[in-house]
Design a protein around this motif. Structure first.
Motif, PDB file in Angstrom:
ATOM      1  N   SER A  17      91.137 -12.613 -79.467  1.00  0.00           N
ATOM      2  CA  SER A  17      91.114 -13.786 -80.339  1.00  0.00           C
ATOM      3  C   SER A  17      91.586 -15.015 -79.571  1.00  0.00           C
ATOM      4  O   SER A  17      92.407 -14.894 -78.659  1.00  0.00           O
ATOM      5  CB  SER A  17      92.011 -13.562 -81.565  1.00  0.00           C
ATOM      6  N   ILE A  18      91.058 -16.170 -79.953  1.00  0.00           N
ATOM      7  CA  ILE A  18      91.582 -17.430 -79.438  1.00  0.00           C
ATOM      8  C   ILE A  18      92.818 -17.751 -80.273  1.00  0.00           C
ATOM      9  O   ILE A  18      92.765 -17.753 -81.508  1.00  0.00           O
ATOM     10  CB  ILE A  18      90.546 -18.562 -79.562  1.00  0.00           C
ATOM     11  N   LEU A  19      93.934 -18.021 -79.606  1.00  0.00           N
ATOM     12  CA  LEU A  19      95.213 -18.162 -80.298  1.00  0.00           C
ATOM     13  C   LEU A  19      95.667 -19.614 -80.393  1.00  0.00           C
ATOM     14  O   LEU A  19      95.473 -20.397 -79.459  1.00  0.00           O
ATOM     15  CB  LEU A  19      96.286 -17.336 -79.573  1.00  0.00           C
ATOM     16  N   ASP A  20      96.270 -19.931 -81.525  1.00  0.00           N
ATOM     17  CA  ASP A  20      96.915 -21.229 -81.714  1.00  0.00           C
ATOM     18  C   ASP A  20      98.393 -21.036 -81.340  1.00  0.00           C
ATOM     19  O   ASP A  20      99.195 -20.584 -82.158  1.00  0.00           O
ATOM     20  CB  ASP A  20      96.768 -21.686 -83.168  1.00  0.00           C
ATOM     21  N   LEU A  21      98.736 -21.358 -80.113  1.00  0.00           N
ATOM     22  CA  LEU A  21     100.079 -21.067 -79.607  1.00  0.00           C
ATOM     23  C   LEU A  21     101.156 -21.863 -80.341  1.00  0.00           C
ATOM     24  O   LEU A  21     102.257 -21.355 -80.583  1.00  0.00           O
ATOM     25  CB  LEU A  21     100.141 -21.349 -78.109  1.00  0.00           C
ATOM     26  N   LYS A  22     100.865 -23.096 -80.681  1.00  0.00           N
ATOM     27  CA  LYS A  22     101.837 -23.925 -81.400  1.00  0.00           C
ATOM     28  C   LYS A  22     102.146 -23.326 -82.769  1.00  0.00           C
ATOM     29  O   LYS A  22     103.302 -23.285 -83.202  1.00  0.00           O
ATOM     30  CB  LYS A  22     101.298 -25.346 -81.552  1.00  0.00           C
TER      31      LYS A  22
END
Length: 210
Positions: A37-42
């Motif tokens: 998955s592409i992650l939203d790190l913030k």
């Protein structure tokens, strides 16, 4: 975990074959895994404890675990690198813990792929002096010894990407192992190699005494 009794070499000939009892000590197991998955790190950092994210300083999310003690670096692409574990078991437990935290931050369907060990750092101490030049002369193709540059002998085991640094004191470091079985095989090869050198030294001492 039960501790091995410390091996003391009072008599080098009587205790020579006890070299095989010397264990290795693992200091760090580095593992990597791919999260699909592409992650939203913030978003993960805001919703999770023991995390650190500053996109201006570093583009990865840092996650920390106290039990087991380990640190993970997570990238937006879904790549995760876990370091600091003292065994493969601890590393797996830490990764599962980090993945659970990410899932709880809103990525419920996250799956793990391509789990693997990328490096094991271990040390050993034979507690006997080692003649580095003798080893280099006997195994010139797989060793490198430049005393004026480095005080240790570099040993490159065949068919592996490991690097073993052997010191005259009997201590050594092992880096680059990608599985426990490879680490064990290299340990056995090292022990046999050093044992051969010690036997040759003893035989030479006996001949010189006549």
């Amino acid at each position: 975990k039960a501790k091995r009794k410390r091996v003391i070499f009072n008599n080098k000939e009587d205790n020579l074959y006890r070299l095989g009892d010397i264990p290795y000590k693992i200091h760090n197991v580095v593992l990597s895994v791919r999260l699909d998955s592409i992650l939203d790190l913030k978003k993960i950092a805001l919703r999770s404890k023991n995390t650190e994210f500053n996109s201006k300083r570093f583009h990865g999310l840092i996650m920390r675990s106290r039990d087991p003690k380990a640190t993970a670096i997570v990238f937006k692409s879904g790549s995760m690198i876990c370091t600091g574990a003292k065994s493969e078991k601890e590393g797996k437990e830490a990764i599962l813990k980090f993945v659970k935290i990410i899932r709880n931050a809103g990525f419920n369907d996250l799956k793990m792929q391509n789990y693997r060990i990328t490096n094991i750092f271990a040390t050993m101490d034979y507690k006997v002096p080692i003649n580095l030049m003798q080893i280099h002369v006997a195994f010139p193709r797989i060793t490198k010894h430049e005393p004026e540059v480095h005080r240790g002998l570099l040993y490159y085991p065949f068919d592996t990407k490991l690097l073993v640094t052997i010191y005259a004191s009997g201590k050594l470091t092992i880096t680059g192992a990608k599985s426990m079985s490879i680490l064990e095989r290299v340990r056995n090869n090292l022990t046999n190699m050093i044992l051969q050198m010690r036997i040759r030294s003893n035989d030479s001492d006996k001949l010189n005494s006549y």
